[in-house]
Motif scaffolding. Sequence first.
Motif, PDB file in Angstrom:
ATOM      1  N   VAL B  75       0.819  -1.223   0.000  1.00 59.06           N
ATOM      2  CA  VAL B  75       0.000   0.000   0.000  1.00 59.06           C
ATOM      3  C   VAL B  75       0.853   1.273   0.000  1.00 59.06           C
ATOM      4  CG1 VAL B  75      -1.788   1.299   1.236  1.00 59.06           C
ATOM      5  CG2 VAL B  75      -1.897  -1.202   1.146  1.00 59.06           C
ATOM      6  N   VAL B  76       1.742   1.443   0.966  1.00 61.77           N
ATOM      7  CA  VAL B  76       2.466   2.713   1.093  1.00 61.77           C
ATOM      8  C   VAL B  76       3.912   2.563   0.625  1.00 61.77           C
ATOM      9  CG1 VAL B  76       1.033   3.509   3.003  1.00 61.77           C
ATOM     10  CG2 VAL B  76       3.163   2.314   3.491  1.00 61.77           C
ATOM     11  N   GLY B  77       4.482   3.701   0.200  1.00 59.27           N
ATOM     12  CA  GLY B  77       5.870   3.681  -0.239  1.00 59.27           C
ATOM     13  C   GLY B  77       6.276   4.994  -0.875  1.00 59.27           C
ATOM     14  N   TYR B  92       0.263   1.962  -6.242  1.00 56.05           N
ATOM     15  CA  TYR B  92       0.666   0.750  -6.981  1.00 56.05           C
ATOM     16  C   TYR B  92      -0.105  -0.468  -6.465  1.00 56.05           C
ATOM     17  CZ  TYR B  92       4.102   3.951  -8.669  1.00 56.05           C
ATOM     18  OH  TYR B  92       4.689   5.049  -9.245  1.00 56.05           O
ATOM     19  N   ASN B  93      -1.370  -0.221  -6.159  1.00 61.49           N
ATOM     20  CA  ASN B  93      -2.272  -1.268  -5.676  1.00 61.49           C
ATOM     21  C   ASN B  93      -3.542  -1.187  -6.509  1.00 61.49           C
ATOM     22  OD1 ASN B  93      -4.581  -2.292  -4.056  1.00 61.49           O
ATOM     23  ND2 ASN B  93      -2.958  -2.781  -2.579  1.00 61.49           N
ATOM     24  N   ASP B  94      -3.809  -2.257  -7.246  1.00 64.15           N
ATOM     25  CA  ASP B  94      -4.890  -2.231  -8.218  1.00 64.15           C
ATOM     26  C   ASP B  94      -6.243  -1.889  -7.582  1.00 64.15           C
ATOM     27  OD1 ASP B  94      -5.426  -2.477 -10.947  1.00 64.15           O
ATOM     28  OD2 ASP B  94      -6.275  -4.486 -10.656  1.00 64.15           O
ATOM     29  N   ALA B  95      -6.509  -2.447  -6.385  1.00 62.76           N
ATOM     30  CA  ALA B  95      -7.813  -2.213  -5.743  1.00 62.76           C
ATOM     31  C   ALA B  95      -7.964  -0.748  -5.322  1.00 62.76           C
ATOM     32  CB  ALA B  95      -7.964  -3.130  -4.534  1.00 62.76           C
ATOM     33  N   TYR B  96      -6.915  -0.190  -4.723  1.00 61.97           N
ATOM     34  CA  TYR B  96      -6.976   1.217  -4.321  1.00 61.97           C
ATOM     35  C   TYR B  96      -7.160   2.124  -5.547  1.00 61.97           C
ATOM     36  CZ  TYR B  96      -5.727   0.702   0.625  1.00 61.97           C
ATOM     37  OH  TYR B  96      -5.743   0.412   1.961  1.00 61.97           O
ATOM     38  N   ARG B  98      -8.545   1.370  -8.484  1.00 59.42           N
ATOM     39  CA  ARG B  98      -9.886   1.269  -9.071  1.00 59.42           C
ATOM     40  C   ARG B  98     -10.928   1.955  -8.187  1.00 59.42           C
ATOM     41  NH1 ARG B  98     -11.266  -3.650  -8.881  1.00 59.42           N
ATOM     42  NH2 ARG B  98      -9.335  -4.821  -8.619  1.00 59.42           N
ATOM     43  N   ALA B  99     -10.712   1.916  -6.866  1.00 60.14           N
ATOM     44  CA  ALA B  99     -11.650   2.573  -5.939  1.00 60.14           C
ATOM     45  C   ALA B  99     -11.354   4.073  -5.800  1.00 60.14           C
ATOM     46  CB  ALA B  99     -11.554   1.908  -4.567  1.00 60.14           C
ATOM     47  N   GLU B 100     -10.298   4.532  -6.472  1.00 50.23           N
ATOM     48  CA  GLU B 100      -9.880   5.943  -6.415  1.00 50.23           C
ATOM     49  C   GLU B 100      -9.614   6.400  -4.990  1.00 50.23           C
ATOM     50  OE1 GLU B 100     -12.630   8.281  -8.657  1.00 50.23           O
ATOM     51  OE2 GLU B 100     -12.040   7.364 -10.559  1.00 50.23           O
ATOM     52  N   LEU B 101      -8.997   5.505  -4.216  1.00 46.91           N
ATOM     53  CA  LEU B 101      -8.638   5.825  -2.832  1.00 46.91           C
ATOM     54  C   LEU B 101      -7.140   6.078  -2.677  1.00 46.91           C
ATOM     55  CD1 LEU B 101     -10.851   3.197  -0.950  1.00 46.91           C
ATOM     56  CD2 LEU B 101     -11.226   5.679  -1.125  1.00 46.91           C
ATOM     57  N   ASP B 102      -6.400   6.013  -3.786  1.00 47.88           N
ATOM     58  CA  ASP B 102      -4.955   6.222  -3.694  1.00 47.88           C
ATOM     59  C   ASP B 102      -4.635   7.710  -3.598  1.00 47.88           C
ATOM     60  OD1 ASP B 102      -6.011   6.188  -6.357  1.00 47.88           O
ATOM     61  OD2 ASP B 102      -3.961   6.389  -7.097  1.00 47.88           O
ATOM     62  N   HIS B 103      -3.429   7.978  -3.084  1.00 47.80           N
ATOM     63  CA  HIS B 103      -3.042   9.362  -2.830  1.00 47.80           C
ATOM     64  C   HIS B 103      -1.530   9.488  -3.015  1.00 47.80           C
ATOM     65  CE1 HIS B 103      -3.429  13.365  -1.023  1.00 47.80           C
ATOM     66  NE2 HIS B 103      -2.353  13.098  -0.305  1.00 47.80           N
ATOM     67  N   VAL B 104      -1.106  10.555  -3.679  1.00 48.56           N
ATOM     68  CA  VAL B 104       0.322  10.781  -3.953  1.00 48.56           C
ATOM     69  C   VAL B 104       0.661  12.227  -3.638  1.00 48.56           C
ATOM     70  CG1 VAL B 104       2.151  10.757  -5.690  1.00 48.56           C
ATOM     71  CG2 VAL B 104       0.298   9.085  -5.832  1.00 48.56           C
ATOM     72  N   GLU B 105       1.793  12.425  -2.982  1.00 48.51           N
ATOM     73  CA  GLU B 105       2.318  13.779  -2.795  1.00 48.51           C
ATOM     74  C   GLU B 105       3.769  13.805  -3.234  1.00 48.51           C
ATOM     75  OE1 GLU B 105       1.272  16.048   0.560  1.00 48.51           O
ATOM     76  OE2 GLU B 105      -0.409  14.736   1.115  1.00 48.51           O
ATOM     77  N   ASN B 106       4.118  14.797  -4.041  1.00 48.70           N
ATOM     78  CA  ASN B 106       5.493  14.962  -4.489  1.00 48.70           C
ATOM     79  C   ASN B 106       6.194  15.941  -3.553  1.00 48.70           C
ATOM     80  OD1 ASN B 106       7.472  16.679  -6.578  1.00 48.70           O
ATOM     81  ND2 ASN B 106       7.554  14.461  -6.758  1.00 48.70           N
ATOM     82  N   ILE B 107       7.321  15.505  -3.001  1.00 43.77           N
ATOM     83  CA  ILE B 107       7.977  16.238  -1.912  1.00 43.77           C
ATOM     84  C   ILE B 107       9.449  16.424  -2.246  1.00 43.77           C
ATOM     85  CG2 ILE B 107       8.492  16.182   0.570  1.00 43.77           C
ATOM     86  CD1 ILE B 107       6.107  14.139   0.790  1.00 43.77           C
ATOM     87  N   GLU B 108       9.973  17.600  -1.946  1.00 44.95           N
ATOM     88  CA  GLU B 108      11.412  17.832  -2.136  1.00 44.95           C
ATOM     89  C   GLU B 108      12.183  16.799  -1.306  1.00 44.95           C
ATOM     90  OE1 GLU B 108      12.890  20.092  -4.089  1.00 44.95           O
ATOM     91  OE2 GLU B 108      10.963  20.871  -4.812  1.00 44.95           O
ATOM     92  N   THR B 109      13.216  16.237  -1.904  1.00 45.67           N
ATOM     93  CA  THR B 109      13.939  15.152  -1.232  1.00 45.67           C
ATOM     94  C   THR B 109      14.431  15.526   0.172  1.00 45.67           C
ATOM     95  OG1 THR B 109      14.578  14.161  -3.336  1.00 45.67           O
ATOM     96  CG2 THR B 109      15.916  13.578  -1.424  1.00 45.67           C
ATOM     97  N   PRO B 110      15.032  16.687   0.373  1.00 46.80           N
ATOM     98  CA  PRO B 110      15.509  16.989   1.744  1.00 46.80           C
ATOM     99  C   PRO B 110      14.381  17.022   2.776  1.00 46.80           C
ATOM    100  CG  PRO B 110      16.513  18.479   0.154  1.00 46.80           C
ATOM    101  CD  PRO B 110      15.432  17.742  -0.578  1.00 46.80           C
ATOM    102  N   ASP B 267       4.001  -7.657 -10.924  1.00 49.60           N
ATOM    103  CA  ASP B 267       3.922  -6.493 -11.796  1.00 49.60           C
ATOM    104  C   ASP B 267       4.151  -5.235 -10.959  1.00 49.60           C
ATOM    105  OD1 ASP B 267       2.937  -5.304 -14.503  1.00 49.60           O
ATOM    106  OD2 ASP B 267       1.827  -4.221 -12.951  1.00 49.60           O
ATOM    107  N   ARG B 268       4.990  -4.355 -11.453  1.00 42.91           N
ATOM    108  CA  ARG B 268       5.373  -3.178 -10.658  1.00 42.91           C
ATOM    109  C   ARG B 268       4.182  -2.295 -10.307  1.00 42.91           C
ATOM    110  NH1 ARG B 268       8.606   1.402 -13.658  1.00 42.91           N
ATOM    111  NH2 ARG B 268       6.511   1.599 -14.495  1.00 42.91           N
ATOM    112  N   ASP B 269       3.246  -2.146 -11.250  1.00 45.04           N
ATOM    113  CA  ASP B 269       2.187  -1.154 -11.064  1.00 45.04           C
ATOM    114  C   ASP B 269       0.935  -1.710 -10.400  1.00 45.04           C
ATOM    115  OD1 ASP B 269       3.872   0.645 -12.235  1.00 45.04           O
ATOM    116  OD2 ASP B 269       2.968   0.483 -14.231  1.00 45.04           O
ATOM    117  N   THR B 270       0.690  -3.016 -10.538  1.00 45.96           N
ATOM    118  CA  THR B 270      -0.568  -3.566 -10.017  1.00 45.96           C
ATOM    119  C   THR B 270      -0.365  -4.581  -8.896  1.00 45.96           C
ATOM    120  OG1 THR B 270      -0.609  -5.426 -11.569  1.00 45.96           O
ATOM    121  CG2 THR B 270      -1.579  -3.342 -12.321  1.00 45.96           C
ATOM    122  N   GLY B 271       0.812  -5.160  -8.800  1.00 41.42           N
ATOM    123  CA  GLY B 271       1.035  -6.210  -7.816  1.00 41.42           C
ATOM    124  C   GLY B 271       0.638  -7.590  -8.301  1.00 41.42           C
ATOM    125  N   ARG B 272       0.229  -7.697  -9.572  1.00 45.41           N
ATOM    126  CA  ARG B 272      -0.135  -9.011 -10.126  1.00 45.41           C
ATOM    127  C   ARG B 272       1.090  -9.928 -10.126  1.00 45.41           C
ATOM    128  NH1 ARG B 272       0.692 -10.721 -15.196  1.00 45.41           N
ATOM    129  NH2 ARG B 272       1.265  -8.605 -15.845  1.00 45.41           N
TER     130      ARG B 272
END
Lengths: 163, 329
Positions: B75-77, B92-96, B98-110, B267-272
């Motif tokens: 789930v997280v990473g 990168y979880n197919d169920a999340y 498809r349910a549109e429950l995934d969330h991404v934030e782009n953050i400065e590395t430091p 599979d990298r993107d779905t976990g299959r």
Amino acid sequence: MAYETRLASLMSYQKGRVDVIDDDPKNYAFSNIFEVASLAKPFEQVAVAKNFEYVLEAVRAEGTSGWRAAAHDQSALVLDGQVEFTFKTLAEGHPLPDGGSGGVPEEAAGTLVGRVVARRGPLTLLPAGRAYRLASPAPAVVLIQTVAGPDTQFRWAEICQTA
Amino acid sequence: MTVTGATPHGEVHEPNEFGYQSFSLGEFHFSRDEYFAYVRWPTGHHVMSADAFLRALQRDVAWEFFYGIVNFDGVVGTVNHYGTVDLFAGRYNDAYRRAELDHVENIETPVIKDTFAAILSDWTNEGFDPFASPEETGSAFGPKNGDNDAAITRHRVTARRMVSLPGDEPLRDDDNGHPVNRMFADVDQDEPEVYAEPGFEAEVGSFNLFAYLSRSPVTWNPSVVSVCRESLYCPTTEEYILPIIHGNDRAEWFVQLSDEITWDVEDRDTGRKRAKVVMKAGDVAAMPSDIRHQGYSPKRSMLLVWENASLKIPQLISSGKFPTQPVEF
């Protein structure tokens, strides 16, 4: 409890495998260095891994190789047997391939730079711009970290699991 | 999927009843209690065992987010963009997805590195070493009990040319705190014979890599021992389970030097599920750039991870200019 570390050799190795669920085993280019070396002629440089221009070459060291040199550092990991590496200066202006190692005529190998005697386990620097040769009285196996060069052999269909 | 556009920053909150601080990073929130780590984001929440979370976090911090994707679990990473990092949940979880429950934030590395390092420091109790095998460390559980900053900030080996050369990374021995590991007591410790002519000491070098690895105090921690332009030898010793699921942004190669590891490949993107790869001493296998993998090593083993560190590769592969598998035949 006493543990046994399982290493392998030309005379004794077991090969794993790719167990496919939904894939093509060729995607993994799965091979075994000792199997490759057992089928190779002495000092053939057979690629067992490739990542863009870089390769890992499996080499069966048996007898004494010709002199070679590269424009960049390489490394040699002895995985079986005993190998003596001899290093010499390289004649000024001797042409080298952009990547990988090339053969060096005897007269282009100059004065002694050093020697390494390595049994199973050591990683040895093959320094950029120096001539080197390998010698082993009995079959040995070496893995070379280098760039694909004019003498790199690509035999993926022969060495890799395909089904 | 929700994606945060603003530049997130980190916040630290007061310790809870168990003595642990909680942390916010953009709209992600991290907290822990005696047994578990909790992650919340606007569209969901997740729980992991505290020891598993800390083992994954340790690698992400020490490796500066590594190559590609570091999945703490399914789930997280994080995704490394080499300057910024995506922190994700369900991406990168197919169920999340498809349910549109995934969330991404782009953050400065430091920013993410500092926050992750602060979580790791606060949540790691005295006696627990996230880099050690489970048999060689104390417990991660219970209320807050001191820290183990010496273990979580240990030096990561990054040879400039090759370990053992003058001025480069030193060898390991008893005197510098690297005894032979209990599972490698039978590994030959003899060093090679090295003779350098005067003036050539910096160019004639060799060391017993197997002995060097037998003295590694950590597991699942690739470290650079030799360099050929951008080609890096990153050997590591493995025991139990790789604490992350590594999603590739480039092909990497494994050379099994001793013993045996089984890799679960998805599979990298779905976990299959795609394959299981069983590697024994002398085996070589590529991990293509469209998979994710997790290894299982029943006995401490030596694995040579071989990387191409070129920063051009992720773009070449994602743009389709280079195939996902490193060789075609």
